[in-house]
Design a protein around this motif. Structure first.
Motif, short mmCIF file in Angstrom:
data_model
loop_
_atom_site.label_atom_id
_atom_site.label_comp_id
_atom_site.label_asym_id
_atom_site.label_seq_id
_atom_site.Cartn_x
_atom_site.Cartn_y
_atom_site.Cartn_z
N CYS A 16 5.94 -7.76 10.78
CA CYS A 16 6.10 -8.24 9.39
C CYS A 16 4.78 -8.10 8.63
O CYS A 16 4.74 -7.56 7.53
CB CYS A 16 6.52 -9.70 9.36
N SER A 17 3.71 -8.60 9.25
CA SER A 17 2.41 -8.53 8.58
C SER A 17 1.96 -7.08 8.45
O SER A 17 1.35 -6.69 7.46
CB SER A 17 1.37 -9.37 9.31
N GLU A 21 0.79 -5.05 5.11
CA GLU A 21 -0.49 -4.32 5.05
C GLU A 21 -0.28 -2.85 4.70
O GLU A 21 -1.03 -2.29 3.91
CB GLU A 21 -1.22 -4.42 6.39
N ARG A 22 0.75 -2.24 5.28
CA ARG A 22 1.03 -0.82 5.01
C ARG A 22 1.37 -0.58 3.55
O ARG A 22 0.84 0.33 2.92
CB ARG A 22 2.18 -0.32 5.89
N VAL A 23 2.26 -1.41 2.99
CA VAL A 23 2.70 -1.18 1.62
C VAL A 23 1.55 -1.43 0.63
O VAL A 23 1.39 -0.70 -0.33
CB VAL A 23 3.98 -2.01 1.29
N LEU A 24 0.73 -2.43 0.90
CA LEU A 24 -0.42 -2.70 0.02
C LEU A 24 -1.53 -1.68 0.23
O LEU A 24 -2.26 -1.36 -0.71
CB LEU A 24 -0.94 -4.12 0.25
N GLY A 25 -1.64 -1.15 1.44
CA GLY A 25 -2.67 -0.16 1.75
C GLY A 25 -2.49 1.15 1.01
O GLY A 25 -3.42 1.93 0.87
N LYS A 26 -1.28 1.40 0.51
CA LYS A 26 -0.99 2.63 -0.21
C LYS A 26 -1.36 2.53 -1.69
O LYS A 26 -1.25 3.51 -2.42
CB LYS A 26 0.51 2.97 -0.10
N VAL A 27 -1.77 1.34 -2.13
CA VAL A 27 -2.07 1.11 -3.54
C VAL A 27 -3.58 1.21 -3.77
O VAL A 27 -4.34 0.38 -3.25
CB VAL A 27 -1.55 -0.29 -3.98
N PRO A 28 -4.03 2.22 -4.54
CA PRO A 28 -5.47 2.42 -4.72
C PRO A 28 -6.18 1.23 -5.38
O PRO A 28 -7.35 1.00 -5.14
CB PRO A 28 -5.57 3.66 -5.62
N GLU A 29 -5.47 0.47 -6.22
CA GLU A 29 -6.09 -0.65 -6.93
C GLU A 29 -6.29 -1.88 -6.05
O GLU A 29 -6.88 -2.87 -6.48
CB GLU A 29 -5.24 -1.06 -8.16
N ARG A 41 0.61 -16.65 4.59
CA ARG A 41 -0.04 -16.35 3.32
C ARG A 41 -0.65 -14.95 3.37
O ARG A 41 -1.15 -14.50 4.39
CB ARG A 41 -1.17 -17.34 3.02
N VAL A 42 -0.61 -14.29 2.21
CA VAL A 42 -1.24 -12.99 2.05
C VAL A 42 -2.19 -13.11 0.86
O VAL A 42 -1.78 -13.55 -0.22
CB VAL A 42 -0.20 -11.87 1.79
N TYR A 43 -3.46 -12.75 1.09
CA TYR A 43 -4.47 -12.78 0.03
C TYR A 43 -4.80 -11.34 -0.33
O TYR A 43 -5.20 -10.56 0.52
CB TYR A 43 -5.72 -13.52 0.52
N VAL A 44 -4.59 -11.00 -1.61
CA VAL A 44 -4.78 -9.63 -2.06
C VAL A 44 -5.86 -9.60 -3.15
O VAL A 44 -5.73 -10.28 -4.16
CB VAL A 44 -3.46 -9.05 -2.63
N LEU A 53 1.76 -6.87 -8.08
CA LEU A 53 1.53 -7.05 -6.64
C LEU A 53 2.74 -7.68 -5.98
O LEU A 53 3.14 -7.29 -4.88
CB LEU A 53 0.29 -7.92 -6.41
N LEU A 54 3.36 -8.64 -6.67
CA LEU A 54 4.56 -9.30 -6.14
C LEU A 54 5.68 -8.27 -5.93
O LEU A 54 6.33 -8.27 -4.89
CB LEU A 54 5.02 -10.40 -7.11
N GLU A 55 5.87 -7.38 -6.91
CA GLU A 55 6.88 -6.32 -6.78
C GLU A 55 6.60 -5.44 -5.56
O GLU A 55 7.52 -5.08 -4.83
CB GLU A 55 6.87 -5.42 -8.03
N ILE A 56 5.33 -5.10 -5.36
CA ILE A 56 4.95 -4.24 -4.24
C ILE A 56 5.25 -4.93 -2.91
O ILE A 56 5.85 -4.34 -2.01
CB ILE A 56 3.45 -3.85 -4.33
N ILE A 57 4.86 -6.19 -2.78
CA ILE A 57 5.09 -6.93 -1.52
C ILE A 57 6.59 -7.10 -1.28
O ILE A 57 7.06 -7.00 -0.14
CB ILE A 57 4.38 -8.30 -1.53
N LYS A 58 7.37 -7.31 -2.33
CA LYS A 58 8.82 -7.51 -2.18
C LYS A 58 9.51 -6.26 -1.64
O LYS A 58 10.61 -6.34 -1.09
CB LYS A 58 9.45 -7.94 -3.51
#
Length: 70
Positions: A16-17, A21-29, A41-44, A53-58
Motif C-alpha cells: 500500500c505504502s 510512493e510510486r504514484v507520487l514519485g512520478k510527479v516532478p513537483e 499518514r503520508v507527508y508530501v 496531491l489528493l487527486e494523485i494519491i486517490k
C-alpha cells in the motif's frame, strides 16, 4: 516554495505504502515523500496545491483525506 502537506491514507501493508510512493514519485513537483505506516499518514513536500496531491494519491484506490500543512 515547497509546502509540506499531511494526508491520512488507508494503508495496511508495504504494498500500500509502495503504491503511494510510486504514484507520487512520478510527479516532478513532489520533492519529498515521508510515510508513517503506524499512523497511516503520508507527508508530501511539493509546490502543488493540496487538492492536486489528493487527486494523485486517490489514484492508488486508497481512502485518502487531506489533514493540513505539517
Amino acid at each position: 516554495m515547497a509546502t509540506k502537506h499531511e494526508f491520512s491514507v488507508e494503508m495496511t501493508c508495504g504494498g500500500c505504502s509502495g503504491a503511494v510512493e510510486r504514484v507520487l514519485g512520478k510527479v516532478p513537483e513532489v520533492s519529498k515523500v515521508d510515510i508513517d505506516m503506524e499512523k497511516q499518514r503520508v507527508y508530501v513536500t511539493s509546490d502543488l496545491p493540496s487538492d492536486k496531491l489528493l487527486e494523485i494519491i486517490k489514484k492508488t484506490g486508497k481512502a485518502t483525506n487531506y489533514i493540513g500543512t505539517a
